[in-house]
Structures are given as structure tokens and as C-alpha cells.
Design a protein around this motif. Structure first.
Motif, short mmCIF file in Angstrom:
data_model
loop_
_atom_site.label_atom_id
_atom_site.label_comp_id
_atom_site.label_asym_id
_atom_site.label_seq_id
_atom_site.Cartn_x
_atom_site.Cartn_y
_atom_site.Cartn_z
N LEU A 24 38.79 40.68 27.26
CA LEU A 24 40.09 40.28 27.80
C LEU A 24 39.92 39.28 28.94
O LEU A 24 40.65 38.29 29.03
N LEU A 25 38.95 39.52 29.79
CA LEU A 25 38.66 38.61 30.90
C LEU A 25 38.23 37.24 30.37
O LEU A 25 38.68 36.21 30.87
N LEU A 26 37.39 37.22 29.37
CA LEU A 26 36.95 35.95 28.78
C LEU A 26 38.11 35.20 28.12
O LEU A 26 38.27 33.98 28.30
N LEU A 27 38.91 35.90 27.36
CA LEU A 27 40.00 35.25 26.63
C LEU A 27 41.09 34.73 27.56
O LEU A 27 41.65 33.66 27.32
N THR A 28 41.42 35.48 28.59
CA THR A 28 42.50 35.04 29.48
C THR A 28 42.06 33.90 30.39
O THR A 28 42.91 33.26 31.01
N ASN A 29 40.77 33.63 30.49
CA ASN A 29 40.29 32.50 31.29
C ASN A 29 40.00 31.26 30.46
O ASN A 29 39.59 30.25 31.00
N CYS A 38 46.82 30.53 31.67
CA CYS A 38 45.46 30.97 31.99
C CYS A 38 45.47 31.84 33.25
O CYS A 38 46.30 31.66 34.14
N SER A 39 44.56 32.79 33.32
CA SER A 39 44.51 33.71 34.46
C SER A 39 44.20 32.99 35.76
O SER A 39 43.46 32.01 35.78
N ARG A 40 44.74 33.54 36.82
CA ARG A 40 44.47 33.00 38.16
C ARG A 40 43.60 33.98 38.91
O ARG A 40 43.14 34.97 38.39
N ARG A 41 43.36 33.68 40.17
CA ARG A 41 42.42 34.47 40.98
C ARG A 41 42.83 35.93 41.09
O ARG A 41 42.00 36.82 41.01
N LEU A 42 44.11 36.19 41.32
CA LEU A 42 44.57 37.58 41.48
C LEU A 42 44.35 38.38 40.19
O LEU A 42 43.85 39.51 40.22
N SER A 43 44.71 37.78 39.06
CA SER A 43 44.51 38.45 37.77
C SER A 43 43.03 38.66 37.49
O SER A 43 42.62 39.73 37.01
N ASN A 44 42.22 37.65 37.78
CA ASN A 44 40.77 37.79 37.58
C ASN A 44 40.19 38.86 38.48
O ASN A 44 39.34 39.64 38.06
N GLY A 45 40.63 38.89 39.73
CA GLY A 45 40.15 39.92 40.65
C GLY A 45 40.52 41.31 40.19
O GLY A 45 39.70 42.24 40.25
N ALA A 46 41.75 41.48 39.70
CA ALA A 46 42.17 42.79 39.20
C ALA A 46 41.36 43.20 37.98
O ALA A 46 40.92 44.35 37.87
N LEU A 47 41.14 42.27 37.05
CA LEU A 47 40.34 42.59 35.87
C LEU A 47 38.89 42.87 36.21
O LEU A 47 38.26 43.75 35.61
N LEU A 48 38.34 42.14 37.17
CA LEU A 48 36.96 42.42 37.60
C LEU A 48 36.86 43.79 38.25
O LEU A 48 35.86 44.51 38.05
#
Length: 70
Positions: A24-29, A38-48
């Protein structure tokens, strides 16, 4: 036996959750697929964070399941 089925399903969830979150992290980026959505920093941070917690829980939860004997 129902207990065996519950243990197998728990083991599959433990392994599948980090894999699903990583994909999911790969696909949304991927800008080619997601475009402006495309995912932003907040979404990426939450997924990480979710990925880190899932990996931690997998590492903590697998040894008892591996050592269990029917």
C-alpha cells in the motif's frame, strides 16, 4: 480442530499485515498511478508508523506460534 484453525489464521494475519501495508505504501507513492492523489508526508508517516508497529507485533507474535505443537 478449531484451535489449530485459529492459530493458522493468526499466523497468516501476522505475516500478511506488514506485506499489505508495504505494498500500500509503494502504490500510494507511485505518481504514475496516483497522479495528483499521491501520498504526502503525513500519509507516508502514518503508514510507516503502522508498518513499524505491524513488524514489531509480527516479530513478537511469531515465535510462540512457531514453537507451538498440537
Amino acid at each position: 480442530k478449531p484451535v489449530w484453525l485459529i492459530l493458522v489464521s493468526s499466523a497468516l494475519v501476522l505475516v500478511a499485515t506488514p506485506l499489505v501495508v508495504f505494498v500500500l505504501l509503494l502504490l500510494t507513492n507511485d505518481r504514475a498511478r496516483m497522479g495528483t492523489h499521491c501520498s504526502r508526508r503525513l500519509s507516508n508517516g502514518a503508514l510507516l508508523l503502522v508498518l513499524a508497529v505491524a513488524l514489531y507485533l509480527t516479530a513478537r507474535g511469531m515465535p510462540p506460534l512457531i514453537a507451538w505443537r498440537p
